[in-house]
Design an enzyme around this catalytic site. Sequence first.
Site, mmCIF file in Angstrom:
data_model
loop_
_atom_site.group_PDB
_atom_site.id
_atom_site.type_symbol
_atom_site.label_atom_id
_atom_site.label_comp_id
_atom_site.label_asym_id
_atom_site.label_seq_id
_atom_site.Cartn_x
_atom_site.Cartn_y
_atom_site.Cartn_z
ATOM 1 N N HIS A 85 8.995 36.558 -49.929
ATOM 2 C CA HIS A 85 7.702 37.189 -50.244
ATOM 3 C C HIS A 85 7.012 37.707 -48.996
ATOM 4 O O HIS A 85 5.793 37.836 -48.954
ATOM 5 C CB HIS A 85 6.801 36.197 -50.998
ATOM 6 C CG HIS A 85 7.331 35.884 -52.361
ATOM 7 N ND1 HIS A 85 6.930 34.806 -53.098
ATOM 8 C CD2 HIS A 85 8.271 36.509 -53.116
ATOM 9 C CE1 HIS A 85 7.590 34.774 -54.255
ATOM 10 N NE2 HIS A 85 8.407 35.795 -54.276
ATOM 11 N N GLN A 109 9.443 31.037 -50.423
ATOM 12 C CA GLN A 109 8.500 31.957 -51.068
ATOM 13 C C GLN A 109 7.218 32.031 -50.232
ATOM 14 O O GLN A 109 6.317 32.801 -50.550
ATOM 15 C CB GLN A 109 8.156 31.463 -52.477
ATOM 16 C CG GLN A 109 9.366 31.351 -53.392
ATOM 17 C CD GLN A 109 9.003 30.652 -54.679
ATOM 18 O OE1 GLN A 109 8.671 31.292 -55.691
ATOM 19 N NE2 GLN A 109 9.055 29.332 -54.669
ATOM 20 N N CYS A 141 0.793 58.510 -40.357
ATOM 21 C CA CYS A 141 0.968 59.374 -41.560
ATOM 22 C C CYS A 141 -0.193 59.273 -42.543
ATOM 23 O O CYS A 141 -0.106 59.749 -43.670
ATOM 24 C CB CYS A 141 2.272 59.001 -42.260
ATOM 25 S SG CYS A 141 2.142 57.420 -43.138
ATOM 26 N N ILE A 155 4.579 32.408 -47.012
ATOM 27 C CA ILE A 155 4.314 33.509 -46.061
ATOM 28 C C ILE A 155 3.647 32.978 -44.794
ATOM 29 O O ILE A 155 3.172 33.724 -43.969
ATOM 30 C CB ILE A 155 3.380 34.557 -46.729
ATOM 31 C CG1 ILE A 155 2.083 33.858 -47.195
ATOM 32 C CG2 ILE A 155 4.078 35.232 -47.889
ATOM 33 C CD1 ILE A 155 0.996 34.796 -47.675
ATOM 34 N N ASP A 156 3.609 31.626 -44.681
ATOM 35 C CA ASP A 156 2.775 31.021 -43.625
ATOM 36 C C ASP A 156 3.495 30.823 -42.288
ATOM 37 O O ASP A 156 2.874 30.412 -41.302
ATOM 38 C CB ASP A 156 2.209 29.666 -44.121
ATOM 39 C CG ASP A 156 3.310 28.707 -44.620
ATOM 40 O OD1 ASP A 156 3.042 27.956 -45.570
ATOM 41 O OD2 ASP A 156 4.433 28.736 -44.069
ATOM 42 N N THR A 184 1.068 22.252 -48.524
ATOM 43 C CA THR A 184 -0.261 21.701 -48.858
ATOM 44 C C THR A 184 -0.620 20.535 -47.931
ATOM 45 O O THR A 184 -1.781 20.341 -47.584
ATOM 46 C CB THR A 184 -0.340 21.212 -50.315
ATOM 47 O OG1 THR A 184 0.717 20.270 -50.532
ATOM 48 C CG2 THR A 184 -0.226 22.376 -51.293
HETATM 49 N N1 APR Z 1 4.134 17.275 -52.789
HETATM 50 C C1 APR Z 1 4.838 17.589 -53.897
HETATM 51 N N2 APR Z 1 4.553 18.666 -54.686
HETATM 52 C C2 APR Z 1 3.476 19.406 -54.340
HETATM 53 C C3 APR Z 1 2.681 19.127 -53.200
HETATM 54 C C4 APR Z 1 3.061 18.009 -52.410
HETATM 55 N N3 APR Z 1 2.392 17.665 -51.309
HETATM 56 N N4 APR Z 1 1.697 20.061 -53.142
HETATM 57 C C5 APR Z 1 1.854 20.874 -54.195
HETATM 58 N N5 APR Z 1 2.924 20.491 -54.913
HETATM 59 C C6 APR Z 1 3.496 21.175 -56.083
HETATM 60 C C7 APR Z 1 2.476 21.609 -57.110
HETATM 61 O O1 APR Z 1 2.269 20.574 -58.062
HETATM 62 C C8 APR Z 1 3.162 22.829 -57.735
HETATM 63 O O2 APR Z 1 3.983 22.457 -58.840
HETATM 64 O O3 APR Z 1 4.048 22.377 -55.598
HETATM 65 C C9 APR Z 1 4.065 23.357 -56.621
HETATM 66 C C10 APR Z 1 3.547 24.663 -56.038
HETATM 67 O O4 APR Z 1 3.663 25.651 -57.051
HETATM 68 P P1 APR Z 1 2.882 27.040 -56.905
HETATM 69 O O5 APR Z 1 1.478 26.752 -56.480
HETATM 70 O O6 APR Z 1 3.134 27.805 -58.154
HETATM 71 O O7 APR Z 1 3.581 27.759 -55.678
HETATM 72 P P2 APR Z 1 4.948 28.569 -55.674
HETATM 73 O O8 APR Z 1 5.938 27.970 -56.634
HETATM 74 O O9 APR Z 1 5.354 28.691 -54.258
HETATM 75 O O10 APR Z 1 4.498 30.020 -56.217
HETATM 76 C C11 APR Z 1 5.479 31.028 -56.183
HETATM 77 O O11 APR Z 1 3.799 32.667 -56.786
HETATM 78 O O12 APR Z 1 1.673 33.466 -56.550
HETATM 79 C C12 APR Z 1 2.977 33.669 -56.173
HETATM 80 O O13 APR Z 1 3.689 34.736 -54.224
HETATM 81 C C13 APR Z 1 3.140 33.537 -54.683
HETATM 82 O O14 APR Z 1 5.048 32.683 -53.465
HETATM 83 C C14 APR Z 1 4.127 32.395 -54.516
HETATM 84 C C15 APR Z 1 4.826 32.348 -55.860
HETATM 85 ZN ZN ZN Z 2 2.531 55.505 -41.994
#
Ligand code: APR
Ligand code: ZN
Length: 249
Positions: free
Chosen positions: A121, A101, A157, A103-104, A28
């Site tokens: 992922h 997890q 295919c 994909i970036d 983020t």
């Molecule tokens: N510093 C600390 N924590 C942070 C920051 C930051 N700068 N930015 C975001 N967060 C925290 C958020 O508060 C949240 O708890 O990171 C966490 C991100 O959680 P999710 O958005 O649920 O992401 P993730 O855990 O990676 O999701 C898992 O879900 O939708 C699927 O495939 C997708 O890989 C993803 C999986």
């Molecule tokens: Zn194919």
Amino acid sequence: MADGMSELRKLLAESRRVVFFTGAGVSTESGIPDFRGPGGLWSKYRPIDFSEFMSSAEARKEYWRRKIETDKVLLTAQPNRGHRAIAKLIETGKASAVITQNIDGLHQASGIPAGKVIELHGNTTYATCLDCGERYELEPIKQAFVADGTLPECAECMGIIKPATIAFGQAMPPGPMHQAQIETVACDLFISVGSSLVVYPAAGFPALAHERGASLVIVNREPTPLDGMARLTVQGEIGSVLGDAVGVN
Ligand code: APR
Ligand code: ZN
């Protein structure tokens, strides 16, 4: 927080082998929204699961529309201080791998060799045919879709083509899952960074590390369901927590 930081530094200094586990929160600070934090992607979009993607051309169109939209940020994002801190510990040999997890591709962009980045992922920088596995570059697909909404079809295919990421309900990649298991049981310090730890089987790895006797550390802005099993939880901004702990800017 100060005592959390000194405890984190102490655990890092004493550890023989660290494994990092990252979620969207580590990216983020590079401008890529997470999923469940405030303003996250799931507050904007309803997830399209794999069976819906496979059964409906409309769902596939929406999936590609979103991908083209989110790629605008994703493909220009740069690694941030949190990525650099993890990369430094991989480079010094203190950490053996990053199970992600995300994909970036930002862990690789921060200088971590691809073999040490375990993508549970998948990866959003290319697409594959779901029937024969043929790999496809994204640009021609996006251009055809933007021009007239054409959905990509495999030239080999006639199969359905999808970005090489894992959607809800899609089978997890066996190779990365196996490698993540090996790394998780081999480490003595498992640090989860920027994940809400609510999605399985990925969130099973921090739990497995704890079960196998490793110290579990959770660095996240907000509490997670696994905090109870953590030796240390540090609530704060990842860039400054890891950057200060490891000594990178
Ligand atoms: N510093 C600390 N924590 C942070 C920051 C930051 N700068 N930015 C975001 N967060 C925290 C958020 O508060 C949240 O708890 O990171 C966490 C991100 O959680 P999710 O958005 O649920 O992401 P993730 O855990 O990676 O999701 C898992 O879900 O939708 C699927 O495939 C997708 O890989 C993803 C999986
Ligand atoms: Zn194919």
